[in-house]
Design a protein around this motif. Sequence first.
Motif: not given
Length: 331
Positions: A32-52, A74-78
């Motif tokens: 259960a703890a390692t199943y997610t790692w075993f399933s990563l034949s095509q690694t998911p990734y985040v390609s874009d992020m709006d961060l405030f 009082q604000s930073l937009d990354f």
Amino acid sequence: MGQAAGKKRISFGRRVSWKVWLLMGMLTLLVAATYTWFSLSQTPYVSDMDLFVGSASGLELALSADAADEDWGQSLDFSQLLSGSAGLRPVTYLSAEDCFYAASYGVDGRIAGITTRLSDEENALGGQDMYYIKLTFYARSAQPVAVTLSPAVVLADGQSGSGTYVYGTPVWSETTLSHTSGAQGAEYAVRIGLRITPVDSDDTASGASTFFIYEPNCDGHLSGTAGYVETLSIDGGSLIDADHLIRQTTSSWSESSPVQRTVVVPSLGELLDETTLFTLDADGMARIELYIWLEGQDTDCTNQIGQANNLTAAIQFAADTENQSGLVDVE
């Protein structure tokens, strides 16, 4: 005497049976703890992020400790920095070593172990082999304050939110004339870490660092079921101790009525844990290193996430002048 021997044999048999069941139970936990790692034949990734990143009155933010007064605000937009470059790949945080690890794979594509130790220099944003994001900024205050994460709230217009939250960015489709979630489930596996270090004006540490993990959407899952599932560390314990874990229920959005291209209706999650991060004395300063990663040990970090995902994240700090008593010590 024969009866006694018989009892011993029965007792021994039960002990063997109990050990077999224990072994099976441990194997189940390992899978259960390692199943997610075993399933990563095509690694998911985040390609874009709006961060405030924002703060309330009483706390100012800047990108460097020696920034000119006019550069503190009082604000930073990354978002521009992260647009098209936020190549998040699954890693896991190991609290005992205060670092990240990635899985290594054999020639058959199966996991060989979670043994690849990563470094900020090589594997964070800007490194040669990027796995996660690290951003550094500074906070200062002219008066003593206790700093917490602000809860997420929907503003009076009903179409925008404030506070701290993460959800899949609404993506407009000209075909269906509706929005879809750009995250494709990545919002359930993402984590945000905050390392807080008190510093002098020359950025020299003046106290110990403290690391917190913010877990948004903690009760949501790709399967559609609801309920919090603790994420276990690769060393068998918790990912981080309870005093430094900040969980939040699921944030999402729905279509407006009538549907509009530039409008969605947010539904923002509730912070479940104490959110005090640090305190500052008058004219004090803290360095904040913000980490963003896909947590490989999370049960939702699977290939279902897909690729080219887009997340919207907001981190907002609140400054309380009434309750402060010194920077939080590392335990």
